[in-house]
Design an enzyme around this catalytic site. Sequence first.
Site, PDB file in Angstrom:
ATOM      1  N   ASP A  61       0.754   8.483  -2.694  1.00 35.40           N
ATOM      2  CA  ASP A  61       0.189   7.233  -2.176  1.00 35.40           C
ATOM      3  C   ASP A  61       1.310   6.215  -1.960  1.00 35.40           C
ATOM      4  O   ASP A  61       1.980   5.811  -2.921  1.00 35.40           O
ATOM      5  CB  ASP A  61      -0.829   6.697  -3.184  1.00 35.40           C
ATOM      6  CG  ASP A  61      -1.713   5.598  -2.619  1.00 35.40           C
ATOM      7  OD1 ASP A  61      -1.456   5.148  -1.490  1.00 35.40           O
ATOM      8  OD2 ASP A  61      -2.653   5.187  -3.317  1.00 35.40           O
ATOM      9  N   ASP A  62       1.535   5.822  -0.717  1.00 36.04           N
ATOM     10  CA  ASP A  62       2.556   4.813  -0.377  1.00 36.04           C
ATOM     11  C   ASP A  62       3.980   5.282  -0.691  1.00 36.04           C
ATOM     12  O   ASP A  62       4.861   4.459  -0.959  1.00 36.04           O
ATOM     13  CB  ASP A  62       2.295   3.492  -1.107  1.00 36.04           C
ATOM     14  CG  ASP A  62       1.144   2.701  -0.499  1.00 36.04           C
ATOM     15  OD1 ASP A  62       0.411   3.258   0.326  1.00 36.04           O
ATOM     16  OD2 ASP A  62       0.984   1.530  -0.862  1.00 36.04           O
ATOM     17  N   CYS A  99      -3.583   3.997   3.758  1.00 35.91           N
ATOM     18  CA  CYS A  99      -4.250   4.842   2.768  1.00 35.91           C
ATOM     19  C   CYS A  99      -5.582   5.433   3.222  1.00 35.91           C
ATOM     20  O   CYS A  99      -5.726   6.647   3.392  1.00 35.91           O
ATOM     21  CB  CYS A  99      -4.490   4.053   1.487  1.00 35.91           C
ATOM     22  SG  CYS A  99      -3.068   3.179   0.847  1.00 35.91           S
ATOM     23  N   ARG A 103      -6.793   9.223   4.640  1.00 39.91           N
ATOM     24  CA  ARG A 103      -7.680  10.120   3.893  1.00 39.91           C
ATOM     25  C   ARG A 103      -8.871  10.561   4.736  1.00 39.91           C
ATOM     26  O   ARG A 103      -9.330  11.698   4.642  1.00 39.91           O
ATOM     27  CB  ARG A 103      -8.143   9.411   2.611  1.00 39.91           C
ATOM     28  CG  ARG A 103      -7.062   9.368   1.559  1.00 39.91           C
ATOM     29  CD  ARG A 103      -7.308   8.329   0.486  1.00 39.91           C
ATOM     30  NE  ARG A 103      -6.369   8.502  -0.615  1.00 39.91           N
ATOM     31  CZ  ARG A 103      -5.071   8.202  -0.544  1.00 39.91           C
ATOM     32  NH1 ARG A 103      -4.573   7.686   0.545  1.00 39.91           N
ATOM     33  NH2 ARG A 103      -4.258   8.415  -1.577  1.00 39.91           N
ATOM     34  N   LYS A 162      -7.552   9.494  -6.144  1.00 37.60           N
ATOM     35  CA  LYS A 162      -7.998   8.339  -5.354  1.00 37.60           C
ATOM     36  C   LYS A 162      -8.946   8.766  -4.231  1.00 37.60           C
ATOM     37  O   LYS A 162      -8.561   9.517  -3.350  1.00 37.60           O
ATOM     38  CB  LYS A 162      -6.769   7.639  -4.780  1.00 37.60           C
ATOM     39  CG  LYS A 162      -7.059   6.456  -3.868  1.00 37.60           C
ATOM     40  CD  LYS A 162      -5.755   5.799  -3.431  1.00 37.60           C
ATOM     41  CE  LYS A 162      -5.968   4.652  -2.473  1.00 37.60           C
ATOM     42  NZ  LYS A 162      -4.705   3.956  -2.129  1.00 37.60           N
ATOM     43  N   HIS A 164     -11.325   6.318  -2.152  1.00 34.35           N
ATOM     44  CA  HIS A 164     -11.021   5.283  -1.154  1.00 34.35           C
ATOM     45  C   HIS A 164     -11.696   5.520   0.192  1.00 34.35           C
ATOM     46  O   HIS A 164     -11.191   5.132   1.242  1.00 34.35           O
ATOM     47  CB  HIS A 164      -9.499   5.197  -0.963  1.00 34.35           C
ATOM     48  CG  HIS A 164      -9.019   3.806  -0.647  1.00 34.35           C
ATOM     49  ND1 HIS A 164      -7.886   3.550   0.101  1.00 34.35           N
ATOM     50  CD2 HIS A 164      -9.512   2.591  -0.998  1.00 34.35           C
ATOM     51  CE1 HIS A 164      -7.694   2.248   0.202  1.00 34.35           C
ATOM     52  NE2 HIS A 164      -8.675   1.642  -0.455  1.00 34.35           N
ATOM     53  N   HIS A 249       1.935   3.960  -5.401  1.00 33.98           N
ATOM     54  CA  HIS A 249       1.288   2.713  -4.954  1.00 33.98           C
ATOM     55  C   HIS A 249       1.370   1.660  -6.056  1.00 33.98           C
ATOM     56  O   HIS A 249       1.282   1.978  -7.239  1.00 33.98           O
ATOM     57  CB  HIS A 249      -0.174   3.028  -4.628  1.00 33.98           C
ATOM     58  CG  HIS A 249      -0.928   1.956  -3.915  1.00 33.98           C
ATOM     59  ND1 HIS A 249      -1.251   0.748  -4.499  1.00 33.98           N
ATOM     60  CD2 HIS A 249      -1.473   1.916  -2.665  1.00 33.98           C
ATOM     61  CE1 HIS A 249      -1.949   0.014  -3.652  1.00 33.98           C
ATOM     62  NE2 HIS A 249      -2.098   0.695  -2.526  1.00 33.98           N
ATOM     63  N   ASP A 356       0.458   9.563   2.203  1.00 35.21           N
ATOM     64  CA  ASP A 356      -0.568   9.021   3.088  1.00 35.21           C
ATOM     65  C   ASP A 356      -0.016   8.046   4.115  1.00 35.21           C
ATOM     66  O   ASP A 356      -0.649   7.782   5.139  1.00 35.21           O
ATOM     67  CB  ASP A 356      -1.701   8.365   2.288  1.00 35.21           C
ATOM     68  CG  ASP A 356      -1.243   7.186   1.441  1.00 35.21           C
ATOM     69  OD1 ASP A 356      -0.020   6.941   1.355  1.00 35.21           O
ATOM     70  OD2 ASP A 356      -2.107   6.513   0.848  1.00 35.21           O
ATOM     71  N   ASN A 357       1.145   7.457   3.868  1.00 33.75           N
ATOM     72  CA  ASN A 357       1.782   6.556   4.833  1.00 33.75           C
ATOM     73  C   ASN A 357       3.213   6.316   4.379  1.00 33.75           C
ATOM     74  O   ASN A 357       3.643   6.865   3.351  1.00 33.75           O
ATOM     75  CB  ASN A 357       1.034   5.222   4.957  1.00 33.75           C
ATOM     76  CG  ASN A 357       0.591   4.612   3.649  1.00 33.75           C
ATOM     77  OD1 ASN A 357      -0.602   4.557   3.337  1.00 33.75           O
ATOM     78  ND2 ASN A 357       1.554   4.147   2.854  1.00 33.75           N
ATOM     79  N   LYS A 402       4.524   1.065   5.886  1.00 34.92           N
ATOM     80  CA  LYS A 402       3.057   1.158   5.879  1.00 34.92           C
ATOM     81  C   LYS A 402       2.415   0.081   6.758  1.00 34.92           C
ATOM     82  O   LYS A 402       2.901  -1.037   6.821  1.00 34.92           O
ATOM     83  CB  LYS A 402       2.578   1.013   4.438  1.00 34.92           C
ATOM     84  CG  LYS A 402       1.075   0.911   4.239  1.00 34.92           C
ATOM     85  CD  LYS A 402       0.758   0.689   2.769  1.00 34.92           C
ATOM     86  CE  LYS A 402      -0.726   0.509   2.518  1.00 34.92           C
ATOM     87  NZ  LYS A 402      -1.016   0.317   1.077  1.00 34.92           N
TER      88      LYS A 402
END
Length: 548
Positions: A61-62, A99, A103, A162, A164, A249, A356-357, A402
């Site tokens: 994540d991130d 994010c 997903r 996560k 989300h 993240h 994710d990014n 991001k």
Amino acid sequence: MNKYKLTNEGKKVKQADRAGCQPVSSTIAVVCRLVACSMLLLLCRTAVADDRPNVVLIMADDMGYSDIGCYGGEIETPNIDALANRGLRFTQFYNTARCCPTRAAFLTGLHQHMTGIGAMTETPKGPRDDKRPAYQGFLNRNCVTMAEVLGANGYHTYMAGKWHLGYHGKEKWPRQRGFDRFYGSIAGATSYFKPQRGRGVTLDNENLDPPTDPDYYTTDAFTDYALRFIEEQKDDKPFFLYLAYTAPHWPLHAREEDIAKYVGKYRDIGWDKLRQQRLAKQKELGIVDESTQLSMRDEGARPWSDLTDKQKQQLDYRMAVYAAMVDRMDQNIGRVVALLEERGELDNTLLMFLSDNGGCAEPYKDLGGGKFEDINNPNQSGAISYGQGWANASNTPFRKFKVFSHEGGISTPLVVHWPAGLKTKAGTITSHPSQLIDLMPTVLDVTGTQYPASFADHEIHPIEGNSLQPLLRGKEQPKSEWMFWEHSGHSAVRNGKYKALKPRKEDWQLYDLSTDRGETNNLASEMPDRVKSMAARWASWATSHQVK
């Protein structure tokens, strides 16, 4: 089912056929043979089903493009690096820049707007106040998740981490979107040490009280439950595990023993030298071409030499905590690999790792977000972050991060490991341009799963990606002719080596990615016709996908 046992069963059927099908009458003999053939056919079908691979998809994540070792980083990630050295690495794999849209695309094989998450998802504060279907903030019923289709094909489906993808109403939660078991955060980002209130953790469909164990840490807990779900499985059917870490993240929360490995490591380097160091390693590894140049330092970050000693010391610590979060994630990925190996299932498990990014610059300050004293405070969450300069370094050698549709926002490392099915040479690096929506058709392809036209009485949008199975098999694969992006007003379209880019409230730009993935040389004024045609193609896609 064990292949040897199956062979023995097959022999018993044949022996029964010979022993029991004596010509008392021709009719009885025919019936016996038909029964025997049917049993053999059933056994063969079972053997094929049992040979289907497990699927493990792990998402960071991130995390930036260059943070892990096998993509040029200095952070210790031996487990991910080992998977890369035995598997396949992608250098031009793309996400959606944020994010929850990532997903949505990842799990459905559709561009995020078609799933209902064209922008952001719901938060604990309330549903999104947006009546447009593409922006409702939770997965709609005109898409189907990877878990739903694999579950319908006999797979066990597990998720940890996560979600989300919808918050208000349990019908939007993982268990109601195809997962047999779930442990994690419905809302997304949370405290690593003490997830609580609206950003607490959930087991299956039940919200849990804040953990009281002083040793609790979400990255470890997510892995604990993922392994528990696998170990509690009572049969030998294949499984699908989606392990969605929140690391790295914000908030900056890490274990002290992990932080200690990195404190002081960045004090004398700073983000300028770190970018140079990472680029040199990327060239050495073959992640980028020898001719690749660094993009300019992001305009939001000062030269490292301009900072005070106190600022450097605090930024060193922020980066050390961030690195520790990535390190701890890698340690846990090692636990997953170890369990699969112990169970004899690693070889026939399709395992993919990606982010994710790009690295996250929020809240867009070079000194980082949140108060310094809030770092590692279990009761503090939010954007306690490492800052714009480090985010720029995380995405070496690209521009931005991001949210943006620049390469720094949408480029992700992708590592694929599958000893039984991957036919490329160990450690192969491919520059084949691919994207998130390709993962669903790839997984369906290798598992022999049919994508439905409808699901649970709802019509489903046709899948949009292309299976990467030929590439995994070491064969030639046509490149996607067109790729499209849009998030938060930032737009992009890629056609072959050219990428047209339109940052929010700016004009269209044009870059030749074959020589300039750093997006430093805008060709728009030199090739206006190409810009016009690519912008028109993007507009057509945007209309068909309900992009605002």
